[in-house]
Design an enzyme around this catalytic site. Structure first.
Site, mmCIF file in Angstrom:
data_model
loop_
_atom_site.group_PDB
_atom_site.id
_atom_site.type_symbol
_atom_site.label_atom_id
_atom_site.label_comp_id
_atom_site.label_asym_id
_atom_site.label_seq_id
_atom_site.Cartn_x
_atom_site.Cartn_y
_atom_site.Cartn_z
ATOM 1 N N GLU A 24 4.550 -0.997 -5.035
ATOM 2 C CA GLU A 24 5.064 -0.527 -3.736
ATOM 3 C C GLU A 24 3.925 -0.361 -2.737
ATOM 4 O O GLU A 24 4.039 -0.744 -1.569
ATOM 5 C CB GLU A 24 5.825 0.785 -3.932
ATOM 6 C CG GLU A 24 6.292 1.491 -2.678
ATOM 7 C CD GLU A 24 7.202 0.649 -1.780
ATOM 8 O OE1 GLU A 24 7.661 -0.425 -2.233
ATOM 9 O OE2 GLU A 24 7.411 1.053 -0.622
ATOM 10 N N GLU A 43 2.943 -5.968 4.127
ATOM 11 C CA GLU A 43 4.012 -6.241 5.099
ATOM 12 C C GLU A 43 3.714 -5.668 6.485
ATOM 13 O O GLU A 43 4.294 -6.128 7.466
ATOM 14 C CB GLU A 43 5.360 -5.754 4.587
ATOM 15 C CG GLU A 43 5.559 -4.264 4.549
ATOM 16 C CD GLU A 43 6.999 -3.886 4.176
ATOM 17 O OE1 GLU A 43 7.941 -4.560 4.599
ATOM 18 O OE2 GLU A 43 7.160 -2.909 3.442
ATOM 19 N N ARG A 55 16.614 -4.495 13.833
ATOM 20 C CA ARG A 55 17.418 -5.471 13.084
ATOM 21 C C ARG A 55 17.001 -6.896 13.385
ATOM 22 O O ARG A 55 17.488 -7.843 12.776
ATOM 23 C CB ARG A 55 18.899 -5.296 13.420
ATOM 24 C CG ARG A 55 19.479 -3.927 13.127
ATOM 25 C CD ARG A 55 20.945 -3.883 13.462
ATOM 26 N NE ARG A 55 21.673 -4.894 12.718
ATOM 27 C CZ ARG A 55 22.073 -4.723 11.454
ATOM 28 N NH1 ARG A 55 21.803 -3.601 10.821
ATOM 29 N NH2 ARG A 55 22.716 -5.655 10.809
ATOM 30 N N TRP A 63 17.490 -12.134 15.136
ATOM 31 C CA TRP A 63 16.516 -12.555 14.120
ATOM 32 C C TRP A 63 16.990 -13.927 13.676
ATOM 33 O O TRP A 63 18.030 -14.053 13.041
ATOM 34 C CB TRP A 63 16.496 -11.569 12.956
ATOM 35 C CG TRP A 63 15.309 -11.732 12.065
ATOM 36 C CD1 TRP A 63 13.996 -11.497 12.376
ATOM 37 C CD2 TRP A 63 15.294 -12.197 10.712
ATOM 38 N NE1 TRP A 63 13.189 -11.781 11.300
ATOM 39 C CE2 TRP A 63 13.944 -12.203 10.268
ATOM 40 C CE3 TRP A 63 16.275 -12.605 9.813
ATOM 41 C CZ2 TRP A 63 13.574 -12.602 8.984
ATOM 42 C CZ3 TRP A 63 15.900 -12.986 8.544
ATOM 43 C CH2 TRP A 63 14.565 -12.999 8.130
ATOM 44 N N LYS A 88 3.636 -2.332 0.885
ATOM 45 C CA LYS A 88 3.431 -1.639 2.158
ATOM 46 C C LYS A 88 2.266 -2.248 2.921
ATOM 47 O O LYS A 88 2.363 -2.545 4.100
ATOM 48 C CB LYS A 88 3.160 -0.138 1.916
ATOM 49 C CG LYS A 88 4.334 0.673 1.464
ATOM 50 C CD LYS A 88 5.335 0.959 2.550
ATOM 51 C CE LYS A 88 6.536 0.078 2.633
ATOM 52 N NZ LYS A 88 7.402 -0.236 1.588
ATOM 53 N N HIS A 140 -6.427 -9.659 -18.232
ATOM 54 C CA HIS A 140 -5.729 -10.939 -18.484
ATOM 55 C C HIS A 140 -5.836 -11.870 -17.286
ATOM 56 O O HIS A 140 -4.966 -12.707 -17.065
ATOM 57 C CB HIS A 140 -4.268 -10.656 -18.837
ATOM 58 C CG HIS A 140 -4.118 -9.797 -20.045
ATOM 59 N ND1 HIS A 140 -4.335 -10.261 -21.328
ATOM 60 C CD2 HIS A 140 -3.865 -8.479 -20.169
ATOM 61 C CE1 HIS A 140 -4.167 -9.281 -22.194
ATOM 62 N NE2 HIS A 140 -3.875 -8.173 -21.522
ATOM 63 N N CYS A 165 20.767 -9.356 12.926
ATOM 64 C CA CYS A 165 20.662 -9.246 14.390
ATOM 65 C C CYS A 165 21.345 -7.943 14.791
ATOM 66 O O CYS A 165 22.019 -7.316 14.000
ATOM 67 C CB CYS A 165 21.394 -10.404 15.064
ATOM 68 S SG CYS A 165 20.837 -11.997 14.519
ATOM 69 N N LYS A 183 14.575 -5.371 9.518
ATOM 70 C CA LYS A 183 14.829 -4.187 8.704
ATOM 71 C C LYS A 183 15.884 -4.456 7.641
ATOM 72 O O LYS A 183 15.834 -3.925 6.558
ATOM 73 C CB LYS A 183 15.282 -3.023 9.592
ATOM 74 C CG LYS A 183 15.547 -1.725 8.829
ATOM 75 C CD LYS A 183 14.290 -1.210 8.152
ATOM 76 C CE LYS A 183 14.562 0.031 7.333
ATOM 77 N NZ LYS A 183 13.407 0.420 6.505
ATOM 78 N N ASN A 223 26.377 -11.634 14.695
ATOM 79 C CA ASN A 223 25.365 -11.308 13.692
ATOM 80 C C ASN A 223 25.880 -11.845 12.371
ATOM 81 O O ASN A 223 26.922 -11.421 11.883
ATOM 82 C CB ASN A 223 25.165 -9.784 13.607
ATOM 83 C CG ASN A 223 24.287 -9.412 12.425
ATOM 84 O OD1 ASN A 223 23.499 -10.236 11.960
ATOM 85 N ND2 ASN A 223 24.426 -8.191 11.929
ATOM 86 N N GLY A 224 25.179 -12.831 11.797
ATOM 87 C CA GLY A 224 25.614 -13.395 10.518
ATOM 88 C C GLY A 224 25.330 -14.883 10.482
ATOM 89 O O GLY A 224 24.525 -15.397 11.243
HETATM 90 C C1 AGP Z 1 10.302 -2.704 2.298
HETATM 91 O O1 AGP Z 1 9.317 -2.001 3.031
HETATM 92 C C2 AGP Z 1 10.902 -3.843 3.072
HETATM 93 N N1 AGP Z 1 11.405 -3.426 4.327
HETATM 94 C C3 AGP Z 1 11.910 -4.633 2.244
HETATM 95 O O2 AGP Z 1 11.269 -5.056 1.072
HETATM 96 C C4 AGP Z 1 13.200 -3.887 1.844
HETATM 97 O O3 AGP Z 1 12.904 -2.876 0.907
HETATM 98 C C5 AGP Z 1 14.160 -4.903 1.217
HETATM 99 O O4 AGP Z 1 14.487 -5.873 2.195
HETATM 100 C C6 AGP Z 1 15.453 -4.264 0.689
HETATM 101 O O5 AGP Z 1 16.153 -3.683 1.748
HETATM 102 P P1 AGP Z 1 17.370 -2.677 1.399
HETATM 103 O O6 AGP Z 1 16.786 -1.513 0.661
HETATM 104 O O7 AGP Z 1 17.932 -2.308 2.734
HETATM 105 O O8 AGP Z 1 18.343 -3.434 0.551
#
Ligand code: AGP
Length: 615
Positions: free
Chosen positions: A488, A495, A27, A75, A492, A511, A2, A610, A101-102
């Site tokens: 990767e 998500e 966040r 969040w 992308k 396979h 958050c 994030k 936040n937590g």
């Molecule tokens: C990647 O696009 C995502 N936002 C997510 O997988 C992110 O890489 C993951 O949560 C790790 O975050 P960090 O690098 O801040 O630890």
């Protein structure tokens, strides 16, 4: 997870807090709230939805006066995202108000005890429990707010960054931190508190980052008082002068933060090796590594822990470290590593990779490895973040703030740092002679310009995106260094566009996954000239013979794949180990354009935040 913002000073708190919350929406953004103290009353408004929704609600319902206030963008972790569960929360008396936040892990037991003492709760949150615990301590022990917070926090288990205000104390904010980030901005006759510096950077660049188990009593006209929560002993603030400036935070003319950050990669990579890569002198200089070189050279193995995109960067690093430095490497999901009772000894080096430096699973993996005696090295992007401070040493990526939830420049700058580390170790071990070392240093220096060149393919990628924007599925294939890039690219796409996508080593197709291929299946294949080129060409032929649609990322001048693929995106030639720094760019652009065409919220995709600071 958050975002929290607080202000106390000579200005009106409302506009500062609201703008600060908007900067922190990355966040978490499923609900938002604000509490303003006008010296008489604490006026509070909160709502499900985003900060814009909060503005509409607050501006029509409460007095916006007051030079003291706290705000929150959420969040959800405990309790559904709705009005009543949003922060801030009042205590039962209405005197105290908190934002948090937590996660308070033992909130249930505390709630039961408070209910027995006559407290009532309107929300399902752990935060409302905490503010009433503080109120109960304050009442029972007859102590001031700061001391009540300190006593109460010694009764909770979990993670927190909190700010609390008291109707009896119109000139004070009390904040505390464990496991979640909290920065204090120190201005002229005013103070700011926030989850990071973006809400106050336009007012001051003097900041104190609280350490874990520290709290601060912030009183107007006085120096902030730092305390250790455990024993109320005095802690001493170290004031940092931040270099972060506002335009870095704004979108800089791009439609989305994500696109801005994709285009920032040439500079971000350059900034990450600046001062570290000295090609003319044939040197790599990195303090965190130089001082600990022996630990790496004598390590039995390197264990890399991370999550998401950072985990993909770890996979690239595994190929680089083993190929160049000949050091055994294992890459683990932090969330798995921390619970599987791993065998770790003092002869191991653990590298933790994290853009935010706040990912709970990665932080926990670090703590576990340290308990078992390993030397822990961090690769983070956020200065002063929890992971950066928990590790024994580290090297920051210098990507600048990454606001888009989808990691882009974090990935390429993480690979840059890890490549520098691998090269340094290869040289120190004598695996590399000077000539080969110099070849890598000069090629690495060319990468920013080569990334600029790849970015020129953006219009072509946008055309390809339009063809496949409605595909329900997509496969990504790569071999060798480009296998992690395939993973990767798939992450992308899924998500931010919500299209189901999977990445595979290209040879794995036979396979099982090849059963998925038909004329409706787009397949992105990374088929650059170095590393198993002929084999990947035959994988492309297998897909073509089953009518799969092929989007190929190839080395400039490629002829063979061009004859087979439906679409070809060229990247410049580079050393095989550095290929991921180039091949990932078109995949970032492809996912970006498809997501925009699908009307998705590119910077704040659904269900995501994030920084995942809870398990
Ligand atoms: C990647 O696009 C995502 N936002 C997510 O997988 C992110 O890489 C993951 O949560 C790790 O975050 P960090 O690098 O801040 O630890």
């Amino acid at each position: 997870m958050c975002g929290i913002v607080g202000y106390i000073g000579y200005r009106d708190a409302y506009p500062i807090i609201v703008k600060g919350l908007q900067r922190l929406e990355y966040r978490g953004y499923d609900s938002a709230g604000i509490a303003l103290f006008d010296g008489e009353e604490i006026n509070l408004s909160k709502t499900k939805g985003k900060v814009d929704d909060l503005k509409k609600k607050a501006e029509g319902s409460i007095s916006l006066k007051g030079n003291l206030g706290i705000g929150h963008t959420r969040w959800a972790t405990h309790g559904a995202p709705n009005d009543v569960n949003s922060h801030p929360h009042y205590s039962n008396s209405g005197d105290l108000v908190i934002i948090h936040n937590g996660i308070i892990e033992n909130y249930d037991a505390i709630k039961k005890e408070l209910i027995n003492r006559g407290y009532v709760f309107s929300s399902d949150t752990d935060t409302e429990v905490l503010v009433n615990l503080i109120e109960e301590v304050k009442r029972k022990e007859n102590v001031k707010l700061g001391h009540a917070v300190q006593i109460a926090l010694n009764q909770v288990v979990g993670a927190y960054a909190i700010a609390v205000i008291d109707k009896q104390k119109p000139d004070e904010i009390v904040v505390a931190k464990l496991g979640s980030p909290l920065a204090i901005g120190i201005g002229e006759k005013e103070f700011f508190v926030a989850s990071d510096a973006s809400p106050f950077i336009e007012y001051t660049n003097n900041a104190v980052y609280l350490e874990d188990e520290e709290m601060a009593i912030i009183r107007l006209g006085k120096e902030i008082k730092l305390r250790k929560i455990k024993d109320n002993s005095i802690a001493y603030p170290s004031i940092q002068e931040l270099q972060l400036n506002l335009e870095e935070i704004e979108k800089g003319g791009f439609e989305h933060f994500m696109l801005k950050e994709i285009y920032e990669q040439p500079r971000a990579i350059l900034d990450t090796y600046r001062g570290r890569l000295l090609a003319k002198e044939g040197l790599i200089r990195m303090a965190g590594i130089d001082e600990n070189l022996e630990k790496f050279l004598n390590a039995n193995r390197i264990i890399i822990v991370a999550c998401g995109t950072s985990w993909h960067a770890g996979l690239v690093a595994e190929y680089i470290f083993e190929d160049l430095a000949r050091i055994p490497v294992e890459v683990e999901y932090a969330s798995e590593f921390r619970y599987r009772n791993p065998v770790v000894t003092e002869n191991d080096v653990l590298i933790a990779i994290s853009q935010s430096g706040e990912t709970a699973d990665t932080l926990a993996a670090i703590k576990l490895a340290k308990e078992k005696g390993a030397f822990v090295f961090g690769v983070c992007n956020v200065v002063g973040s929890s992971i950066a401070r928990e590790t024994d040493a580290g090297a920051y990526t210098h990507a600048g703030p990454e606001i888009g939830v989808a990691s882009t420049k974090a990935f390429t700058t993480q690979i840059t740092v890890l490549t520098l580390l691998a090269l340094k170790l290869a040289k120190a071990k004598g695996v590399f002679n000077n000539t080969r070392f110099h070849e890598y240093l000069t090629e690495l220096e060319q990468i920013p310009a080569k990334v600029e060149e790849v970015l020129l393919t953006n219009p072509l990628v946008e055309i390809i995106a339009d063809v496949y924007k409605d595909s329900p599925n997509c496969l990504y294939l790569g071999r060798g260094y480009n296998f992690p890039v395939a993973l990767e690219g798939a992450l992308k796409l899924k998500e931010i566009s919500y299209i189901h996508a999977e990445g595979y080593p290209a040879a794995e197709m036979k396979h099982g996954p090849i059963a998925l291929i038909d004329e409706h299946m787009p397949v992105v294949v990374i088929a650059t000239s170095k590393g198993h080129y002929e084999k990947i060409v035959s994988n492309i032929q297998e897909i073509k013979s089953r009518k799969g649609k092929i989007i190929a990322v190839v080395t400039k001048g490629d002829v063979q794949v061009r004859e087979l693929a439906d679409h070809v995106i060229e990247v410049p030639e580079t050393l095989e180990n550095l290929t991921p720094l180039l091949t990932t760019i078109p995949l970032q652009l492809l996912s970006y354009h498809i997501a925009v065409m699908r009307g998705c919220n590119v910077d704040q995709p659904r269900n995501l935040a994030k920084s995942v600071t809870v398990e």
